[in-house]
Design an enzyme around this catalytic site. Structure first.
Site, short mmCIF file in Angstrom:
data_model
loop_
_atom_site.label_atom_id
_atom_site.label_comp_id
_atom_site.label_asym_id
_atom_site.label_seq_id
_atom_site.Cartn_x
_atom_site.Cartn_y
_atom_site.Cartn_z
N SER A 186 0.83 -1.17 -0.05
CA SER A 186 -0.01 0.04 0.11
C SER A 186 0.91 1.25 0.01
O SER A 186 1.62 1.35 -0.87
CB SER A 186 -0.87 -0.09 1.22
N HIS A 230 -7.66 -6.06 -0.04
CA HIS A 230 -6.33 -5.36 0.27
C HIS A 230 -5.40 -5.62 1.35
O HIS A 230 -4.26 -5.87 1.56
CB HIS A 230 -6.72 -3.69 0.40
N ASP A 259 0.20 -4.35 -3.87
CA ASP A 259 -1.59 -3.31 -3.91
C ASP A 259 -0.76 -1.95 -3.38
O ASP A 259 -1.42 -1.52 -2.48
CB ASP A 259 -2.30 -3.89 -2.85
#
Length: 446
Positions: A290, A366, A313
């Site tokens: 992330s 996620h 991600d």
């Protein structure tokens, strides 16, 4: 497999993923700030441990606790805008007392404290071979992940996501270490961690005292990018700092057990000298999830000492436009199938001055790239809270670890790695597609 690899959903110890041949140890290190404004670093280092030196009846308590202090949970509660008592109740109910798949402060594989007569493993194009000690067959040194005496290990510096911490990706970091990597998981001090701290000397008595670094919460109407871009710069500098500390470890410049180091204020009693000459800094990668994915990518732009980036991600928005021309190191993007959006994917596709490979894990979330996907004992509730998706999180996690390993090994051997990773995805993991499942053709609505 590693010692915890067969753990099920209800085990107290999180699983090791993939087919790594080592068990795993871990140790915390905090390097204090320098006198001339030199910033310190806080990280948890995961490293290979010899399986044969472990007691078969090892107890769960010998694995590192998953959450080291209650302040981290309180920080998560603040980020989630929920009372800390409620999150504590939910944690006790859904998670319980979990342990990392890593043993605290065990000897590094092949060190003087550990036996060196272990099986030698190496990999070619993602497929693992094992030779027993004393086997005379020769093979290229570049393929060796473990040699018969004092093996050297490639390194990974790992960056956590927004509201994360150094321990929240222990499954992935430990699994990479089980393949013969030394992994430094940074706990960022840019106020993006759920909570962290540093130790600073008191001006009066010289004793170290804690300075808390809580997460920076956005104010109503505040421009998020004006907050996140400076945080990204701080994060990248910490990644580079972590790599420099690993270089010092490799040179034997950080003290032995029992010595009060002038710089190391957490982990000063651990025998860091066993890492001397054991790290292959010519094979270093930046990995992150992330916000940490953008950080890993940014680290390769800032320092070519990182030869590759793996982005789980990734959240690309904090990356400034002028940085794209500096992304020249091979990069692997692994996305979940439920979190990405068009603008973010467009930014990933702009990373085109290097070998860039992008895959999407359909049926995943996620948080599937973090420990949260395997923390919750009840898989129905795990899916309900979107901590995991339709694909078994152990299987998707294994895919991420093994594809990462295949990509890094091939890249370190001179690459390119695209075909190796593509073949692995096609042959082993039917839920993975190359490219994205995001609609990139239909014009966006104004």
């Amino acid at each position: 497999m590693g010692v915890a690899s067969s753990c099920g959903y209800n085990s107290r110890v999180l699983p090791l993923l993939g087919q790594g041949s080592y068990s795993v140890g871990c140790a915390d290190m905090m390097v204090k700030d320098g006198p001339n404004g030199d910033s310190g670093i806080f990280m948890r280092i995961f490293y290979p441990v010899d399986n044969k030196d472990l007691d078969e009846n090892i107890k769960d308590e010998e694995y590192a606790p998953w959450i080291p202090r209650k302040e981290y949970l309180q920080g998560l509660a603040t980020y989630m805008k929920t009372p800390s008592w409620r999150l504590q109740f939910v944690s006790d109910w859904l998670i319980g007392e979990k342990r990392m798949p890593a043993l605290m402060e065990r000897p590094l594989s092949g060190s003087k404290q550990a036996s060196t007569s272990v099986a030698s493993s190496y990999s070619m194009d993602g497929f693992v071979f094992t030779e027993e000690p004393g086997f005379k067959k020769k093979f290229p040194t570049s393929l060796s992940m473990q040699s018969f005496s004092s093996p050297t290990f490639p390194v990974v510096v790992f960056s956590h996501g927004l509201s994360g911490a150094r321990f929240m990706y222990s499954t992935y970091c430990a699994s990479l270490a089980s393949y013969g990597f030394v992994v430094a998981a940074v706990e960022h001090r840019d106020y993006s961690a759920c909570w962290t701290y540093k130790l600073i000397p008191d001006m009066l008595d010289g004793r170290f005292k804690e300075k808390e670094l809580p997460m920076r919460q956005l104010k109503p109407g505040e421009d998020e990018m004006k907050v996140r871009v400076p945080q990204l710069h701080k994060r990248v500098s910490e990644m580079v700092k972590a790599l420099h500390v690993l270089e010092e470890l490799n040179l034997g410049l950080i003290g032995a057990r029992g010595e009060k180091s002038s710089r190391v204020v957490i982990g000063e009693h651990f025998n860091w000298r066993q890492f001397k000459g054991r790290l292959d800094l010519s094979r270093a990668a930046a990995v992150g999830h992330s916000f940490g994915g953008a950080t890993a990518l940014g680290a390769t732009a800032f320092s070519t000492d990182f030869q590759a980036a793996v982005v789980y991600d990734g959240w690309m928005m904090p990356i400034e436009e002028q940085m794209y021309e500096r992304f020249t190191q091979p990069t692997l993007f692994l996305n979940s199938g439920t979190w990405q959006w068009r603008r973010n994917i467009e930014k990933m596709l702009k990373v085109d001055r290097c070998e860039r490979t992008l895959f999407t894990y359909l049926g995943t979330t996620h948080q599937g790239f973090s420990d949260f996907s395997t923390l919750v004992r009840n898989q129905f509730l795990s899916k309900k809270f979107r901590l995991s998706g339709e694909v078994d999180p152990h299987l998707s996690g294994e895919a991420a670890v093994e594809m990462t390993i295949a990509f890094l090994r091939k890249t370190f051997d001179g690459g390119p790695a695209q075909q190796v990773v593509r073949q692995m995805a096609r042959e082993r993991y039917p839920f993975i597609i190359e490219g994205t499942n995001v609609d990139m053709k239909t014009p966006p609505k104004l």
